[in-house]
Every structure is written in C-alpha cells, then in structure tokens.
Design a protein around this motif. Sequence first.
Motif: not given
Length: 239
Positions: A38-45
């Motif tokens: 989820n951090f990777a997802l948030v970081a990507g967004v």
Amino acid sequence: MTATADIGTPEIHHKHRDVTGGWLRPATFGVVDGLVSNFALVAGVVGGGAGAHAVVLTGLAGLTAGACSMATGEYISVTSQNELAQAEIAREQRELATNPEEELRELTLAYEAKGVRPELAAEIATALTADPDVALRVHVREELGVDPDDLPSGWSAAASSFAAFALGALLPLLPFVFGASDIAPALVASSAGLVVTGALTAKLTASSGWFGASRQLLLGGVSAAVTFGVGLLVGTGVS
C-alpha cells in the motif's frame, strides 16, 4: 541431601513455542505485504501527481482489496493443504486395517533407520500398534510428518492475514487521511512500521532484531522506490 538432589535434577517442565499453528506466517506476511504494497501504491499515485483525495481513495481500495485477497488466499491454501493431509490420513487408516503386517514392518524399519536396535525397534512398533488410534497417529507422524490432532486452521490463517494486511496497509494511508499532501509523512510512518514489524518478527523467531528491522526496511524501501519511480515517469509522460 534434598537440596543436592534438587540441584542435580534436570528440568522437564519447559514449553516450546507453537511452530505448527496457522497464524504466524500469514500474520507476519500480511503486515509486511500490506505495509509495503500500500505504501508502494500510494507512492506511485503521489509520484503520478494525484491529489490527496485520490491518494486516500486509492489507498483504501488497495487496503480492502489486498486484505480480502490475502484472507481468501490463505483460507483456500490452508484448507486445501488440510484436505490433502486428511485424505492421506484416511488412506493410512485403510492400510492399517487391511495390511497391518506390512504397516508394522514399515514402522519397525522407520525406528531402525533412527538408530534403534532391530529387536527393540520391533518391540516398540508392536507396542504402539496394539492401540489402533495410537498406531494411526504414530504412522501419520512418521510417514507424513504431520500431527493429525494439530492441523492448522484455515479460518485462523484467513482472519490473521486479513487483520494483519489491513493494519499494515493503514499505516502509509493515515498521514493523507489527516491532511498530508506529500509523501514524506507516509514515508516516515511506513519506515517506522517496517522497523517495528521486522524487530518483532525477529524477536518471535529468536533472531537479531537489528537484522530483522534492517531487512524489512531495505526490502520495503526498494519496493516503494521502484513504484514511486514508475508513477513519476508515467505521471510526467501522460497528459
């Protein structure tokens, strides 16, 4: 005399931690997977230039989908494994009923392979085979390597993985829920979460806390950096 005898008496009341239950692996994996993914997802967004509202929406969707997927996967995995074990246990029970001599010979040979003298191995195997319930348990442990009375619970694995993933996935999302507009607060919260989970996992497995924390932080950081970079490239390349 009594004191001397007490000092020389070995302790036999120690207890081992549960290493066969269905909760530790999915719980540990769930926290780390939820936090990192989820951090990777948030970081990507964020790297793609999304606003706070879009980041929170994306993070909540990732949390919900990931937790449900983890729980479903763990339940099916553990249940399927149990079904396979139970099928083999039933097969062993049939073999004990229809071919007891061959099963007795197998058990005798198993004890001989462990270093027991042939005569003693035969005596032990015969004694254990006298009770059908005991014979089944012994054969299952020796031949399948599982405890028929202590198979892992699919529901336990599913519940622990769901809760653990949701908890891990919530950490990088909280700063944006409370008004953060850039990735820095989420980075701090996620890094702290990785360090704590790594240290706690290391403590549970009696390994180095520093090593566990550093490993979690390094692997999680690499995953987030890669995803952030992809989001940054896509965000600047798409109008």
